[in-house]
Motif scaffolding. Sequence first.
Motif, PDB file in Angstrom:
ATOM      1  N   ASP A 104       4.340  -8.117 -11.158  1.00 33.85           N
ATOM      2  CA  ASP A 104       5.533  -7.472 -10.455  1.00 33.85           C
ATOM      3  C   ASP A 104       5.309  -6.955  -9.432  1.00 33.85           C
ATOM      4  O   ASP A 104       4.234  -5.754  -9.352  1.00 33.85           O
ATOM      5  N   PRO A 105       5.566  -6.956  -8.132  1.00 29.46           N
ATOM      6  CA  PRO A 105       5.439  -6.349  -6.926  1.00 29.46           C
ATOM      7  C   PRO A 105       5.492  -4.844  -6.906  1.00 29.46           C
ATOM      8  O   PRO A 105       5.072  -4.058  -6.121  1.00 29.46           O
ATOM      9  N   THR A 106       6.282  -4.136  -7.832  1.00 27.49           N
ATOM     10  CA  THR A 106       6.519  -2.715  -7.941  1.00 27.49           C
ATOM     11  C   THR A 106       5.652  -2.151  -8.959  1.00 27.49           C
ATOM     12  O   THR A 106       5.834  -0.923  -9.085  1.00 27.49           O
ATOM     13  N   TYR A 107       4.563  -2.826  -9.590  1.00 22.73           N
ATOM     14  CA  TYR A 107       3.721  -2.355 -10.706  1.00 22.73           C
ATOM     15  C   TYR A 107       2.880  -1.136 -10.038  1.00 22.73           C
ATOM     16  O   TYR A 107       2.598  -0.326 -10.360  1.00 22.73           O
ATOM     17  N   VAL A 108       2.242  -1.651  -8.970  1.00 22.91           N
ATOM     18  CA  VAL A 108       1.472  -0.830  -8.234  1.00 22.91           C
ATOM     19  C   VAL A 108       2.211  -0.208  -6.870  1.00 22.91           C
ATOM     20  O   VAL A 108       2.532  -1.177  -6.227  1.00 22.91           O
ATOM     21  N   THR A 109       2.295   0.745  -6.626  1.00 21.54           N
ATOM     22  CA  THR A 109       3.085   1.339  -5.445  1.00 21.54           C
ATOM     23  C   THR A 109       2.161   1.682  -4.463  1.00 21.54           C
ATOM     24  O   THR A 109       0.727   1.658  -4.268  1.00 21.54           O
ATOM     25  N   THR A 110       2.579   1.679  -3.105  1.00 20.83           N
ATOM     26  CA  THR A 110       1.803   1.679  -2.040  1.00 20.83           C
ATOM     27  C   THR A 110       1.054   3.031  -2.170  1.00 20.83           C
ATOM     28  O   THR A 110      -0.145   3.121  -1.409  1.00 20.83           O
ATOM     29  N   ARG A 111       1.879   4.176  -2.527  1.00 22.87           N
ATOM     30  CA  ARG A 111       1.002   5.498  -2.767  1.00 22.87           C
ATOM     31  C   ARG A 111      -0.191   5.325  -3.550  1.00 22.87           C
ATOM     32  O   ARG A 111      -1.244   5.837  -3.186  1.00 22.87           O
ATOM     33  N   GLU A 112      -0.129   4.751  -4.721  1.00 22.14           N
ATOM     34  CA  GLU A 112      -1.320   4.435  -5.508  1.00 22.14           C
ATOM     35  C   GLU A 112      -2.353   3.822  -4.705  1.00 22.14           C
ATOM     36  O   GLU A 112      -3.504   4.045  -4.904  1.00 22.14           O
ATOM     37  N   LEU A 113      -1.807   2.715  -4.063  1.00 21.18           N
ATOM     38  CA  LEU A 113      -2.900   1.851  -3.512  1.00 21.18           C
ATOM     39  C   LEU A 113      -3.760   2.504  -2.494  1.00 21.18           C
ATOM     40  O   LEU A 113      -4.883   2.635  -2.607  1.00 21.18           O
ATOM     41  N   GLU A 114      -3.154   3.461  -1.832  1.00 25.67           N
ATOM     42  CA  GLU A 114      -3.883   3.971  -0.652  1.00 25.67           C
ATOM     43  C   GLU A 114      -4.478   4.976  -0.948  1.00 25.67           C
ATOM     44  O   GLU A 114      -5.697   5.568  -0.755  1.00 25.67           O
TER      45      GLU A 114
END
Length: 478
Positions: free
Chosen positions: A372-382
């Motif tokens: 799911d593209p929303t499972y990991v958020t950009t904020r969590e990734l950074e």
Amino acid sequence: MPAPFGARPDLRHLFIAALLAVAIPAATPQLLPAQSRAELAKVVRRKVLTNGMEVIVVENHGVPIATLEIDVRNGAFTQSPEYAGLAHMYEHMFFKANKDLPDAEAFNDRAAELGAVFNGTTQEERVNYFLTLPADSVAGGLRFLASALVNPSFRDDELKREKEVVLGEYDRNEAQPGFAFQQKATELLYPGQFSRKNTIGDRTVIANVTPAQMREIQRKYYVPNNSALIVTGDVDPEKVFVLAEQVFGAWPRGEDPFKADPIPPIPALDGNKAHISEEPINAVAVLIQWQGPSVGKDPGATFAADVFSDVLNTPGSTFQKNLVDTGLWQGVGVNYYTLNQTGPISISGQTTPDKYRAAMAALEREIARFTDPTYVTTRELEAVKAQRTVSSAFGIEKASEIAHTIGFWWSVSNLDYFIGYTDTMAQQRITDLLRYTTTYIAGKPRVTSVLLSSDARRSIGLTEKELLAPALRPVVRP
């Protein structure tokens, strides 16, 4: 031998220790804090000798000590069944008699004269030997290592004694809760190639080891063009390069062991596999594994795997909130262990018999969301990318630790992978994580292993058939 400090641990190897405690996710080996490729290139010096031996030097004059390490691309992955465990056996014999030292006692005496502490480790894809000693003993230390590396004696009497030591290690491993469970899980994950993942080896093979087998390992793998010398600490790189040429330069180049005897590919799983082990433990321990990427064939996926695991293991992540914070799991962790020969992707956790099915249903829902593209958020990734860059435990000032870390990465990949790690991690995007989960996890065959007591199994009526068909589990809301 103790596990090397600085190498990325395999969650399966931590699993036994965690059986009766909350699961602790394994971490990728952290590199130098905030070190970009350009910065690392300034402090990591390298030279290839004419015989093919790579020499890697990291200079730091903070403390007047140095670490000298030899890494050889050997280990479990080179083992056919009749050699299972003998890469580790060879490691033990390194510290015995050689051309210059008549026996193990003389070896230990010479190490003491040099002021050196020494050890070695064997893993799936590397064997290393290292000394930490005063910086003014570097030249003597290199000659000391060279004698053991190039001219081992493999005395029959020493081999007979040392195999009993190795068998004692085997006994201690076998006595641990979950040893047979872990071995079976690995055997299922790598069909027909278990010996190439089984570092501790086979008891019968170890018990019947011969000097001829040791010499065959030496002939094939202990050649300069399959070895690296890593020197870290209070040293001058140019002087080390000169010394290395003097000490190791006459060691004749050998045939490429992997052209002469290629490592057979790991067969893909032909479907889901499962097994249940019964031991007297209080928890229900679960281990789910997939065949992951090869760092040689798909290096990009290994970076995505590290980031993805970090996100899921972070307290407060969707994965942890839905599994641990709900009370369904006592602990659960995700890991990818980087190897060239198909590293494993693992999810391990613990729950209780009364919560087992609800816990597994919740875990299946999370796994289904991995693409799911929303499972990991950009904020969590950074956030996890920044954490990997700045919170390293392996600073350049720790000479022995950085030697082991470099040696691990040189063995399973190459020095460039190590030097470019931080920069490449910083480039990971959500699309990279999705490519990884789609390619290696979603809908892919897996091995599901459960360890619990006989009473617990009877009470919940668990069968291997149930484990083989995860999609058929009822969805139970926490």
